[in-house]
Design an enzyme around this catalytic site. Structure first.
Site, PDB file in Angstrom:
ATOM      1  N   LYS A 232       0.913  -1.490   0.095  1.00 56.12           N
ATOM      2  CA  LYS A 232      -0.079   0.150   0.118  1.00 56.12           C
ATOM      3  C   LYS A 232       0.928   1.260  -0.110  1.00 56.12           C
ATOM      4  CE  LYS A 232      -3.555   2.209   2.381  1.00 56.12           C
ATOM      5  NZ  LYS A 232      -4.745   2.314   3.733  1.00 56.12           N
ATOM      6  N   GLU A 282      -9.483  11.379  12.538  1.00 60.53           N
ATOM      7  CA  GLU A 282      -8.111   9.736  13.013  1.00 60.53           C
ATOM      8  C   GLU A 282      -7.930  10.370  14.363  1.00 60.53           C
ATOM      9  OE1 GLU A 282      -5.503   7.026  10.848  1.00 60.53           O
ATOM     10  OE2 GLU A 282      -6.335   8.732   9.560  1.00 60.53           O
ATOM     11  N   ARG A 424      -7.308  15.979   6.972  1.00 63.64           N
ATOM     12  CA  ARG A 424      -8.311  17.211   6.795  1.00 63.64           C
ATOM     13  C   ARG A 424      -7.634  18.382   7.448  1.00 63.64           C
ATOM     14  NH1 ARG A 424      -9.102  12.765   5.349  1.00 63.64           N
ATOM     15  NH2 ARG A 424     -11.419  11.683   5.282  1.00 63.64           N
ATOM     16  N   GLU A 453     -10.915  10.621  -5.549  1.00 62.68           N
ATOM     17  CA  GLU A 453     -10.850  10.783  -4.122  1.00 62.68           C
ATOM     18  C   GLU A 453     -10.068  12.328  -3.830  1.00 62.68           C
ATOM     19  OE1 GLU A 453      -9.310   7.629  -0.564  1.00 62.68           O
ATOM     20  OE2 GLU A 453      -9.929   6.924  -2.425  1.00 62.68           O
TER      21      GLU A 453
END
Length: 476
Positions: A232, A282, A424, A453
């Site tokens: 990833k 998060e 964010r 995205e």
């Protein structure tokens, strides 16, 4: 070194300090315990006030300000420096833990107070332990024991002042300074309208084009994933916005409070430099009374779609499970016993929905920042394997991440800790606002979907900040 800190204490009165004579008596007791040398920390309750609305009143020319707004949980505003640490390098988490233990352990805090009012060391890490070039970018960690701390939870609100005794600063002068500040804040209008987030922000005159540059980076990143070098990789993009006029970061935070109620809003601003602002969904870790919690958050969809599709998306479930497995493995390797639900759930933050799995464990005798060092960065913001993913980010991303996707938060005098991941988020200085967002690449990812995205995340953040666009995309 214990994960609990023990500030110097004296026999405290059985009731909360509500008069100046009580405050002065506590200050005198603390000064005697310090023998005139050290940091005295005094606190006083206030009628319920909004720390976000009062931060600008709290500053009074101070060169540091901080906001932590997890309302309806803890809301904390702080300004000024009583003690601070800036450093880079691979031992930054260890040294930040030591700084916190020493700073909080040597306080004279002679009054009883609820957990919301405890003295705190404030922490902001950078994504990498050092900037690529010395003097370029932010340090690996910045830690501050603030001079002023205003905290609220529910209907309870406390004001705290911390200063080193000596010279012109005596126990009496510190008590007088705290009392006068409390009286001044109590006399202000209840909720200054400027901080309510009703007024739209200034217009965006120009925004940098990022799509083509990011497309190339994503294609190269996907080659590494599809070729088996990485499981990833989370690649970020940075967009620069030029605003019609300078903007107070507190106005952005007021907007985010209205539009991101499920997230934790934050501000970190040194001197007159750029301000880090954001609303993080998060949690890297929370420690409360010896219990640790970390959040696995990966997989994203807009609210206006069928969000349930996330639960059935092979790509998103696979990306999410990589994060869950990695966090669980890190905690097990640290000697903890993590627990997790069998299936993720949906968590809404503003206009986005994410797959979310909470992971919990008793902390035992581990230190909170040692666990944070082991967890950061999670695969949700970097990739797997971690070392190779970090190297790929250094080579592929054409900018310093700085605070983006790094831990930000606090640790208090009892060892309770909260660190969020600074996603964010954006950096604001005058009329320039830089927004950063990323997307996770795994086997099966498609370039166009990842671009969509990131565009969604950037667009949602711009929308949440209520910044109308009147210009056009161009290189500034």
């Amino acid at each position: 070194m214990s994960s609990r800190f023990c500030p110097l204490r004296v026999q405290a009165p059985s009731s909360v300090t509500t008069s100046f004579s009580d405050l002065l008596a506590a200050a005198s007791d603390g000064a005697r315990l310090l023998e005139g040398d050290g940091v005295l920390s005094l606190a006083i309750p206030l009628a319920g006030r909004d720390p976000m609305a009062l931060l600008s009143q709290l500053e009074q020319g101070e060169r540091f300000r901080f906001l932590w707004d997890s309302a309806p949980g803890l809301c904390l505003a702080a300004s000024g420096r009583c003690n601070s640490l800036d450093l880079s390098g691979p031992r930054r988490f260890e040294l930040a833990q030591r700084f916190s233990a020493v700073s909080l352990g040597r306080l004279a805090a002679p009054q009883p107070c609820p957990p919301l009012a405890r003295p705190r060391v404030l922490l902001a890490f950078s994504f990498f332990d050092s900037p690529l070039q010395e003097g370029d970018g932010v340090p690996g960690v910045q830690a501050v024991l603030p001079r002023w701390q205003l905290s609220r939870q529910g209907r309870h609100c406390w004001l705290r002042l911390q200063r080193t005794l000596g010279g012109d600063v005596s126990a009496r002068s510190l008590a007088e300074e705290l009392w006068e500040q409390a009286q001044r804040l109590a006399a202000l209008p209840a909720d200054p309208s400027a901080q309510q987030g009703d007024a739209p922000g200034p217009a965006i005159l120009r925004s940098s084009a990022w799509q083509e540059g990011y497309r190339s980076v994503v294609e190269r990143g996907l080659d590494l994933v599809e070729g088996g070098e990485l499981r990833k990789l989370v690649l970020a993009v940075r967009q620069q916005l030029h605003l019609a006029q300078p903007l107070d970061p507190l106005q952005l935070l007021a907007q985010l409070r209205q539009r991101q109620p499920g997230s934790c809003r934050f501000l970190w601003q040194q001197a007159s430099g750029s301000a880090l602002v954001g609303a993080s969904p998060e949690r890297l870790l929370t420690v409360r009374q010896g219990q640790l919690r970390s959040d696995a958050l990966a997989g994203t969809a807009p609210v206006d779609t069928d969000a349930e599709q996330l639960l059935h998306s092979d790509k998103d479930r696979r990306e999410h499970e990589l994060v869950v497995e990695a966090i669980t493995s890190v905690l097990q390797e640290a000697g903890l016993s993590p627990r997790r639900p069998r299936h993720p759930r949906l968590a809404r933050h503003g206009q986005l929905v994410h797959l979310h799995t909470p992971i919990t464990s008793p902390l035992g005798d581990q230190l909170p920042l040692a666990i944070a060092a082991a967890l950061h960065p999670t695969p949700a913001v970097a990739g797997l394997p971690r070392r190779q993913a970090m190297a790929a980010l250094r080579s592929l991303e054409p900018f310093e991440r700085g605070h983006y996707a790094a831990p930000i938060g606090w640790i208090d005098s009892e060892g309770d800790t909260e660190l969020r991941v600074a996603i964010r988020s954006g950096s604001l200085q005058g009329q320039r606002l830089e927004l950063t967002a990323g997307a996770g690449l795994v086997c099966g990812s498609a370039v166009e979907r990842e671009l969509a995205e990131v565009a969604l995340k950037l667009g949602v953040l711009q929308q949440q900040l209520d910044l109308p666009c009147v210009g056009h995309a161009s290189q500034p």
